[in-house]
Design a protein around this motif. Structure first.
Motif, short mmCIF file in Angstrom:
data_model
loop_
_atom_site.label_atom_id
_atom_site.label_comp_id
_atom_site.label_asym_id
_atom_site.label_seq_id
_atom_site.Cartn_x
_atom_site.Cartn_y
_atom_site.Cartn_z
N UNK A 267 0.85 -1.20 0.00
CA UNK A 267 0.00 0.00 0.00
C UNK A 267 0.88 1.24 0.00
N UNK A 268 0.31 2.35 -0.44
CA UNK A 268 1.08 3.60 -0.48
C UNK A 268 0.22 4.75 0.05
N UNK A 269 0.79 5.50 1.02
CA UNK A 269 0.14 6.68 1.57
C UNK A 269 0.95 7.90 1.15
N UNK A 330 -2.52 -0.18 -7.71
CA UNK A 330 -3.93 -0.19 -8.12
C UNK A 330 -4.78 0.67 -7.19
N UNK A 331 -4.16 1.08 -6.05
CA UNK A 331 -4.88 1.91 -5.09
C UNK A 331 -3.89 2.85 -4.41
N UNK A 332 -4.38 4.05 -4.09
CA UNK A 332 -3.52 5.07 -3.48
C UNK A 332 -4.31 5.80 -2.41
N UNK A 333 -3.65 6.10 -1.28
CA UNK A 333 -4.26 6.87 -0.20
C UNK A 333 -3.55 8.22 -0.13
N UNK A 334 -4.32 9.31 -0.23
CA UNK A 334 -3.75 10.66 -0.27
C UNK A 334 -4.28 11.47 0.91
N UNK A 335 -3.36 12.03 1.71
CA UNK A 335 -3.74 12.86 2.84
C UNK A 335 -3.73 14.32 2.41
N UNK A 336 -4.80 15.05 2.72
CA UNK A 336 -4.95 16.43 2.26
C UNK A 336 -5.33 17.36 3.40
N UNK A 337 -5.06 18.65 3.15
CA UNK A 337 -5.54 19.71 4.02
C UNK A 337 -6.02 20.84 3.14
N UNK A 338 -6.42 21.92 3.76
CA UNK A 338 -6.90 23.07 2.99
C UNK A 338 -5.76 23.79 2.29
N UNK A 352 -6.87 9.22 -11.39
CA UNK A 352 -8.20 8.62 -11.30
C UNK A 352 -8.61 7.84 -12.55
N UNK A 353 -8.34 8.31 -13.77
CA UNK A 353 -8.74 7.53 -14.93
C UNK A 353 -8.09 6.16 -15.01
N UNK A 354 -6.95 5.97 -14.37
CA UNK A 354 -6.23 4.70 -14.45
C UNK A 354 -6.43 3.81 -13.23
N UNK A 355 -6.70 4.41 -12.09
CA UNK A 355 -6.95 3.62 -10.88
C UNK A 355 -8.43 3.48 -10.57
N UNK A 356 -9.22 4.44 -11.07
CA UNK A 356 -10.62 4.51 -10.68
C UNK A 356 -10.76 5.50 -9.54
N UNK A 357 -11.80 6.31 -9.60
CA UNK A 357 -11.99 7.34 -8.56
C UNK A 357 -12.04 6.73 -7.17
N UNK A 358 -12.68 5.57 -7.05
CA UNK A 358 -12.84 4.95 -5.74
C UNK A 358 -11.51 4.41 -5.18
N UNK A 360 -8.50 6.05 -5.60
CA UNK A 360 -7.64 7.15 -5.17
C UNK A 360 -8.36 7.75 -3.97
N UNK A 361 -8.05 7.24 -2.80
CA UNK A 361 -8.81 7.53 -1.58
C UNK A 361 -8.23 8.79 -0.93
N UNK A 362 -9.06 9.82 -0.85
CA UNK A 362 -8.63 11.11 -0.30
C UNK A 362 -9.11 11.20 1.14
N UNK A 363 -8.18 11.50 2.04
CA UNK A 363 -8.45 11.52 3.48
C UNK A 363 -7.98 12.85 4.05
N UNK A 364 -8.87 13.58 4.69
CA UNK A 364 -8.47 14.85 5.30
C UNK A 364 -9.48 15.94 5.07
#
Length: 475
Positions: A267-269, A330-338, A352-358, A360-364
């Motif tokens: 997995x990758x964060x 095939x999946x990515x977790x991205x941490x975000x802020x404002x 997103x077009x290559x992994x699928x929107x679901x 590329x998991x955005x957290x934050x």
């Protein structure tokens, strides 16, 4: 429509040429040709107007200017030309102008010339028990006055020298001479009420040039039978001087991903919490390391320019030369802020077009919403460099539907916490802990924050915005 716009532009140039001609004729009729003096006064603004009417994404929305406007400062004149209703009414706050003599160092070093070497948020007492203003440190750069003094992420600063911290003097946290920063901490009485108590005063050495290396943390955790890679990436910069021709940080990124590849993470964060953007070339590199291997060579993004540009569209491809370091995710977790913006958002949108929107998991928190790119323009006769918005940045599906920001799949706000912010990379750190829990168990323990754990204060000021990265840079 295109022919009509060209006609409007021609008519505007004719009117401005007639204005200049009238000035020249007036000076000549007075018996002395002083046209050179007048052109020296308005030449820079005429050049700015020309650039905007040829390259600006919204060139056909450049407003009419008055004759007096040509005699204003370059900064004032430029501001008059930007489109106030761009981007669904948000307005163009991304185009900017800067003096040539500040350009080389402005992105390589904090505060252009010197810094104490830490980033912070300024807020009123988040407990609500006082009206005091505090700065909370978000992270400290290594080899800086702040790190040498022992300042840490999560520290609450209440004063600078003998002055109580406020919105009027907070810039004293960025640069200056040897000074003291008073730190406080929260205590809780027997009834559960929070109150502030003095901790100590830290003596910090004079500010100096501090390298803003964007790779703050890169590591792999072995948790729950999974190898979880984690990288804190704070700016899409090319090297210490951060010029388009620099390669040092791009090579460093390659080495980091070579190490990741050698350990075959499950997995990758990707932590982009404090990343306001930068060069699209760096974003393309990052996307090339993270994308599925089958996507290499395909479109990373499309740049769409105005309808009088040639070419009107340019494609950036995922780089096949980086295949050896590609993680084939095939999946990515991205941490975000404002603060997450521009090139950071492009990476999310363009994968997103290559992994699928679901996947590329955005957290934050919701991101800024910068869907455009700029290019620099300069003329050796003048002292300024222009960075107008010149293109939309679209993914392979020609989409960039986040003008109001990318909404997270899971909302977590460290800004609202009044508890201690642990070091970045600590597996108990709020955002990382929740993301690891989701990867290993499918749930996040803190996805719904209680009122008891959340502060009541919004951010008054922050230090990250001073980096002057107002959109994706192309060169």
């Amino acid at each position: 429509m295109q022919a009509e716009n060209r006609k409007k532009n021609i008519m505007r140039h004719i009117r401005h040429a007639l204005f200049l001609l009238s000035v020249l004729l007036l000076t000549a009729s007075c018996g002395e040709d002083r046209s050179g003096e007048y052109y020296a006064l308005i030449g820079e603004n005429l050049w700015i107007e020309q650039v905007m009417k040829e390259h600006y994404l919204w060139y056909d929305q450049v407003p009419e200017v008055t004759e007096d406007d040509y005699f204003t400062t370059a900064e004032s004149f430029f501001k008059k030309l930007v489109y106030s209703k761009a981007l669904d009414g948000k307005g163009d706050s991304y185009s900017y102008i800067e003096m040539k003599d500040t350009t080389v160092t402005s992105r390589a070093y904090l505060q252009r010339s010197s810094s104490y070497g830490f980033e912070f948020e300024l807020m009123q007492d988040p407990t609500g028990v006082s009206s005091h203003t505090f700065a909370r440190i978000l992270y400290v750069l290594p080899h800086s006055p702040a790190s040498e003094a022992g300042l840490q992420r999560g520290d609450w600063i209440s004063s600078i020298g003998q002055e109580t911290l406020s919105t009027s003097n907070y810039t004293g946290l960025m640069s200056g001479g040897i000074t003291g920063f008073a730190r406080e901490y929260l205590t809780t009485d027997e009834e559960g009420n929070s109150q502030w108590a003095a901790r100590d005063t830290v003596t910090v050495g004079a500010s100096r040039a501090v390298e803003l290396n964007p790779f703050l943390v890169d590591t792999i955790y072995n948790i729950g039978g999974r190898k979880i890679a984690y990288m804190v990436y704070n700016e899409f910069s090319t090297g210490p001087a951060n010029q388009a021709t620099d390669t040092e940080y791009r090579e460093q990124m390659r080495q980091i991903f070579a190490r990741f590849k050698s350990q075959s993470p499950d997995d990758f964060i990707l932590d982009l919490r404090y990343n306001p953007g930068g060069y699209l070339s760096c974003a393309d590199d990052l996307g090339s390391y993270l994308a599925p291997a089958s996507a290499l060579g395909k479109t990373f993004c499309n740049l769409v320019y105005n309808d009088i540009s040639d070419p009107q569209e340019v494609t950036y491809a995922l780089n096949t030369n980086l295949a050896a370091e590609n993680l084939n995710l095939s999946k990515l977790y991205v941490l975000t802020r404002s603060y997450t913006a521009s090139a950071s958002e492009a990476v999310i949108n363009c994968l997103r077009p290559y992994m699928g929107t679901e996947n590329v998991v955005v957290i934050g928190e919701t991101t800024v919403g910068k869907t455009v790119a700029m290019e620099p323009y300069e003329d050796e006769r003048y002292d300024y460099i222009l960075y107008p918005v010149v293109a939309y940045v679209l993914n392979a599906e020609n989409k960039a539907d986040y003008v109001n920001g990318i909404t997270p799949d899971f909302s977590l706000s460290e800004q609202r916490l009044i508890s201690t912010l642990l070091p970045l990379g600590d597996t108990n750190e709020y955002m990382l802990r929740n993301t690891i829990a989701y990867i290993t168990t499918g749930t996040m323990p803190d996805v719904t924050q209680t009122a008891a754990s959340a502060g009541r204060s919004s951010v008054l000021r922050n230090s990250i915005n001073r980096h002057h990265i107002r959109g994706i840079r192309l060169r």
